[in-house]
Design an enzyme around this catalytic site. Structure first.
Site, PDB file in Angstrom:
ATOM      1  N   LYS A 104      -3.548   3.103  -0.841  1.00  0.00           N
ATOM      2  CA  LYS A 104      -3.887   4.214  -0.425  1.00  0.00           C
ATOM      3  C   LYS A 104      -5.135   4.003   0.647  1.00  0.00           C
ATOM      4  CE  LYS A 104      -3.846   5.741  -5.368  1.00  0.00           C
ATOM      5  NZ  LYS A 104      -3.654   5.263  -6.608  1.00  0.00           N
ATOM      6  N   GLN A 148      -9.439   5.673  -9.933  1.00  0.00           N
ATOM      7  CA  GLN A 148      -8.587   4.300 -10.025  1.00  0.00           C
ATOM      8  C   GLN A 148      -8.280   4.419 -11.411  1.00  0.00           C
ATOM      9  OE1 GLN A 148      -5.926   3.870  -8.110  1.00  0.00           O
ATOM     10  NE2 GLN A 148      -4.587   3.338  -9.435  1.00  0.00           N
ATOM     11  N   ASP A 171      -7.148  13.718  -6.772  1.00  0.00           N
ATOM     12  CA  ASP A 171      -5.409  13.347  -7.843  1.00  0.00           C
ATOM     13  C   ASP A 171      -5.866  14.614  -8.830  1.00  0.00           C
ATOM     14  OD1 ASP A 171      -4.975  10.528  -7.657  1.00  0.00           O
ATOM     15  OD2 ASP A 171      -6.960   9.804  -9.041  1.00  0.00           O
TER      16      ASP A 171
END
Length: 372
Positions: A104, A148, A171
């Site tokens: 990412k 994460q 997200d």
């Protein structure tokens, strides 16, 4: 496995060759005739007993299309003094999470986005992690916050995800953004389901009126996926481990989204001939007996397993490619789109946040007028 011509005729509108989409110079009528010819040939091959391999929906190629579009949008933002930025929080030293975060950050660098990585220890408490998220919420140069998953067991994951500013929740996990999705309002959408929708749309898969089955009901994939398909006017069924006659339910679908987290769970005889199959799963097969069972008829995959000692595969059995009209590979299917949509959400967050905050600034006139 041979196809049945009856199933293909019923599903023929889903077997559109990419050639039809690329013929930009032809008239609409010409494109329709070309597609019909290709589909008829598929039907004839199936009726003769020949295997007709599924069209592979290449996630890497679609990701590259999205990146090209994002680069232009990022350049437009830079022209008005805005550099979108993503802050990634990686707790502990989980090897898989480290790989995901590195990919990412690398995507940010490729596109010219700002990026920051925070690596607190695995011993962090919920309160300490909440304090870090609050700090990132307050930093104006940070447009997107990525925490994460999974987090260590002592951390309250839901509290942490809910603490992220919804305007920076790239997200799409914050309840505010989930609520916006439920009500059909604009917001930041979970990256994997959004990526699946990009694959379907950019591959020319008809959604309106289609029967779609989502196998898996997670908050991260299954539920938002079902909502996105429903907003696209598909008729949606959500399945899970307790669904009665799961193979029969899946077999009625024009579009199958496999997101159950079990290797090769979707068998070839579960899938309607000609259906589109999106394989969200990624599983690491390390057991030799399991590899032999799944890849008995796929010697190349067995050879790969013997060479490396493992093989990656999705939730869909490889034999499904001989039945489906179109299918995503693993790897190289949904995975690249998940990262692409994270980048897209970061750019979108920058545009929306700064458009609202600086709409009266003369230097931001163009940005404020940008599309939402």
């Amino acid at each position: 496995m041979a196809r049945h011509s009856e199933g293909l005729v019923a599903s023929r509108r889903f077997l559109v060759s990419p050639i039809c989409r690329r013929d930009a110079g032809a008239t609409d009528g010409t494109r329709r005739i070309g597609c019909a010819t290709i589909i008829t040939n598929n039907d004839l091959n199936a009726a003769s007993g020949a295997n007709v391999p599924a069209r592979i929906l290449n996630g890497i190629a679609i990701r590259d299309q999205i990146y090209a579009e994002l680069k232009q949008e990022i350049a437009d933002l830079r022209a008005v003094g805005v550099r979108p930025g993503l802050a990634a929080v990686l707790v502990g030293e989980n090897p898989a999470s480290q790989i995901y975060v590195r990919s990412k950050i690398a995507a940010c660098e490729q596109l010219g986005l700002g990026s920051w990585q925070h690596t607190p220890p695995a011993s962090i408490t919920t309160e300490e992690l909440l304090a870090l998220v609050a700090e990132l919420n307050a930093r104006d140069e940070v447009d997107g916050i990525l925490v994460q998953l999974p987090l260590p067991p002592q951390v309250d994951t839901k509290r942490v995800l809910e603490a992220a500013d919804p305007a920076k929740d790239v997200d799409g996990f914050n309840p505010v953004n989930l609520g916006r999705l439920v009500s059909g309002r604009a917001g930041l959408v979970a990256c994997t389901p959004a990526g699946c929708m990009e694959i379907l749309r950019r591959s020319g898969i008809p959604l309106e009126g289609a029967n779609a089955v989502v196998v898996g009901r997670s908050d991260i994939v299954g539920k938002p996926m079902a909502l996105l398909l429903m907003h696209a006017n598909a008729t949606v069924t959500i399945c899970h481990s307790k669904t009665r006659d799961l193979p029969g339910v899946v077999r009625r679908a024009d579009i199958v989204i496999a997101a159950i987290g079990r290797a090769a769970m979707i068998e070839p005889d579960w899938v309607r001939p000609g259906a589109t199959v999106i394989d969200v799963g990624i599983n690491r097969i390390e057991d030799a007996a399991e590899a032999q069972r799944i890849f008995a008829n796929f010697p190349a995959k067995l050879a790969q397993f013997r060479e490396k000692g493992f093989v990656l595969m999705g939730d869909v059995h490889p034999g499904v490619a001989e039945v489906a009209g179109a299918i995503t590979p693993v790897p190289g299917g949904v995975g690249p789109l998940t990262i692409a949509m994270l980048m897209s959400n970061t750019v979108k967050a920058a545009r929306l946040r700064r458009g609202r905050a600086h709409a009266t600034s003369s230097s931001m006139t163009g940005l404020a007028a940008a599309k939402p």
